[in-house]
Design an enzyme around this catalytic site. Structure first.
Site, short mmCIF file in Angstrom:
data_model
loop_
_atom_site.label_atom_id
_atom_site.label_comp_id
_atom_site.label_asym_id
_atom_site.label_seq_id
_atom_site.Cartn_x
_atom_site.Cartn_y
_atom_site.Cartn_z
N ARG A 256 0.87 -1.18 0.00
CA ARG A 256 0.00 0.00 0.00
C ARG A 256 0.91 1.23 0.00
O ARG A 256 1.52 1.54 1.02
CB ARG A 256 -0.91 -0.01 1.24
CG ARG A 256 -2.13 0.91 1.08
CD ARG A 256 -2.82 1.13 2.40
NE ARG A 256 -2.00 1.95 3.25
CZ ARG A 256 -2.04 1.94 4.59
NH1 ARG A 256 -2.87 1.15 5.23
NH2 ARG A 256 -1.24 2.73 5.28
N HIS A 260 -3.84 4.89 4.34
CA HIS A 260 -5.09 4.11 4.28
C HIS A 260 -6.14 4.87 3.47
O HIS A 260 -6.85 4.30 2.66
CB HIS A 260 -5.58 3.85 5.71
CG HIS A 260 -6.93 3.24 5.75
ND1 HIS A 260 -7.18 1.96 5.31
CD2 HIS A 260 -8.14 3.74 6.14
CE1 HIS A 260 -8.47 1.70 5.43
NE2 HIS A 260 -9.06 2.76 5.94
N TYR A 268 3.52 5.83 10.25
CA TYR A 268 3.87 4.56 10.88
C TYR A 268 4.55 3.59 9.89
O TYR A 268 4.97 2.51 10.28
CB TYR A 268 2.60 3.89 11.46
CG TYR A 268 1.46 3.85 10.46
CD1 TYR A 268 1.35 2.83 9.53
CD2 TYR A 268 0.51 4.88 10.41
CE1 TYR A 268 0.34 2.81 8.59
CE2 TYR A 268 -0.51 4.87 9.47
CZ TYR A 268 -0.59 3.83 8.57
OH TYR A 268 -1.58 3.82 7.63
C1 LIG Z 1 -15.25 -5.34 10.12
C2 LIG Z 1 -14.61 -4.04 9.75
N1 LIG Z 1 -13.77 -3.45 10.61
C3 LIG Z 1 -13.19 -2.26 10.30
C4 LIG Z 1 -13.46 -1.66 9.10
C5 LIG Z 1 -12.81 -0.31 8.75
N2 LIG Z 1 -11.77 -0.52 7.77
C6 LIG Z 1 -11.97 -0.30 6.45
S1 LIG Z 1 -10.65 -0.68 5.50
C7 LIG Z 1 -9.76 -1.14 6.87
C8 LIG Z 1 -8.36 -1.68 6.71
C9 LIG Z 1 -8.41 -3.01 6.06
O1 LIG Z 1 -7.12 -3.48 5.86
P1 LIG Z 1 -6.86 -4.61 4.82
O2 LIG Z 1 -7.87 -5.70 4.96
O3 LIG Z 1 -5.44 -5.01 4.94
O4 LIG Z 1 -7.15 -3.89 3.41
P2 LIG Z 1 -6.37 -2.64 2.78
O5 LIG Z 1 -7.11 -1.42 3.23
O6 LIG Z 1 -4.97 -2.69 3.27
O7 LIG Z 1 -6.48 -2.83 1.31
C10 LIG Z 1 -10.49 -0.98 8.02
C11 LIG Z 1 -9.97 -1.26 9.39
C12 LIG Z 1 -14.37 -2.31 8.22
N3 LIG Z 1 -14.67 -1.78 7.03
N4 LIG Z 1 -14.92 -3.50 8.55
#
Ligand SMILES: Cc1ncc(C[n+]2csc(CCOP(=O)(O)OP(=O)(O)O)c2C)c(N)n1
Ligand SMILES: [Mg+2]
Length: 355
Positions: A256, A260, A268
């Protein structure tokens, strides 16, 4: 982390080309990655101008994951697309204008201003709108694959999900049911090293690709910054699914490269880690390959830029939705609308580009 500036050997190697890709296909792969990056860069500018409500999420540096995988799917297949997978929508024929309109909440956006910017999917082209609870799209894809199996249809579902998703119960439920039922589904784990600020070492004790064996199907790791490798791995997983051999887990190793979301300065993340991955940029790599084959990639870039300029203009001219229509489309009224399977745009790989 090593900080060598030398381009890795494999970044130049055109020999990894899938025998299932024509030169025109390989150009299309680059075109879709350029489109994805260009649209997201444009959307980020619009966000900074206050034209995109909420926050904005992008897949900078991860373009090969959605583009390579979606290119391997056929018109009758179904795609459960996540927040960093814009390339999949583009391959199915969703236009830059409708996507930019979506980000800006306009009436002409994919959801007509009804849902947040990356939570969209046009069912008419086989893309399922993203469920925000992660990774519930794994269950949606598994459910669709179950329907395909019960109806004895020769088609496949695919879903993308992040490394953070692997810690959720839904991940295990989807993997288990798909394995037990040998369902025609492809799971693409987009391992981009972080889930928001959580690094991999705090996410899992073993590489989750190894979990596939526990559910009775193969898991493999692929260079997620190589669009042709992503295509080939997905093509093979789809063949396996259609042959009744069940699901596959493909771990796409990537990074990434941005925060975010737009509000996250990702302090971080060690800077050297980002710089190391920058040398493996998926667009640079595909462009280098194609230049070596004599393709005029500058002309392609200009063409993509013009398409995005035109799409931006079109999207900016779209009106905001009429509040009186807010409740429209909640319940279906009238005759069943057929999905027009077979008519949805798709990559047409192996046929020299889009049909
Ligand atoms: C159950 C849940 N918890 C928290 C979130 C908030 N949230 C959206 S994206 C994200 C990070 C997800 O990380 P990852 O699965 O590694 O995907 P990336 O964003 O790195 O592509 C979070 C915590 C959510 N959408 N659903
Ligand atoms: Mg992640």
């Amino acid at each position: 982390m090593a900080t060598s500036t030398a381009r890795p050997e494999w970044a130049h190697d055109p020999s990894g080309a899938s025998e299932h890709l024509t030169l025109a296909d390989r150009v299309e792969l680059l075109r879709y990655m350029l489109l994805m990056r260009g649209i997201e860069e444009r959307a980020m500018n619009l966000y900074r101008q206050g034209k995109v409500p909420g926050s904005f999420y992008d897949g900078y540096g991860q373009e090969a994951v959605s583009v390579g995988a979606a290119f391997a799917m056929s018109a009758v297949d179904r795609l459960c697309v996540l927040h960093r997978d814009l390339g999949a929508h583009l391959i199915r024929g969703v236009t830059p204008a409708r996507i930019l309109g979506q980000y800006m909440g306009r009436a002409g956006g994919v959801t007509g201003g009804r849902d947040g910017n990356v939570h969209f999917g046009d069912w008419r082209v086989g893309c399922v709108g993203m469920v925000s609870m992660l990774p519930d799209m794994m269950l949606v894809a598994t459910g669709m694959a179950m329907a395909f199996k019960l109806r004895r249809e020769r088609r496949c579902a695919i879903t993308w999900f992040g490394d953070g998703s692997t810690s959720r119960g839904d991940f295990h439920e989807a993997m288990n049911w798909a394995g037990v039922q040998r369902l025609p589904v492809v799971f693409v784990l987009e391992n981009n090293q972080y889930a928001y600020s959580t690094p991999l070492k705090q996410q899992f004790a073993v590489d989750p690709v190894e979990r596939a064996a526990a559910y009775g199907f193969p898991g493999l790791s692929v260079d997620g910054n190589d669009v042709e490798a992503m295509f080939e791995a997905t093509r093979q997983a789809r063949e396996r699914a259609l042959a009744g051999e069940g699901p596959s887990l493909i771990e796409a190793l990537t990074m990434r490269m941005h925060g975010h979301a737009a509000h996250d300065d990702m302090k971080y993340v060690p800077k050297e880690q980002v710089e190391e991955w920058r040398k493996r940029d998926p667009i640079d790599r595909q462009e280098t390959r194609l230049r070596e084959l004599g393709v005029d990639t500058e002309a392609l870039r200009a063409e993509v830029r013009a398409a995005i300029d035109a799409g931006t203009e079109e999207a900016l001219a779209m009106p905001m939705p009429d509040p009186a229509t807010a409740a429209h489309g909640v319940f279906h009224e009238g005759e069943e609308i057929l999905l027009r399977d077979g008519a949805a745009p798709w990559s047409g790989h192996g046929q020299g580009g889009r049909p």
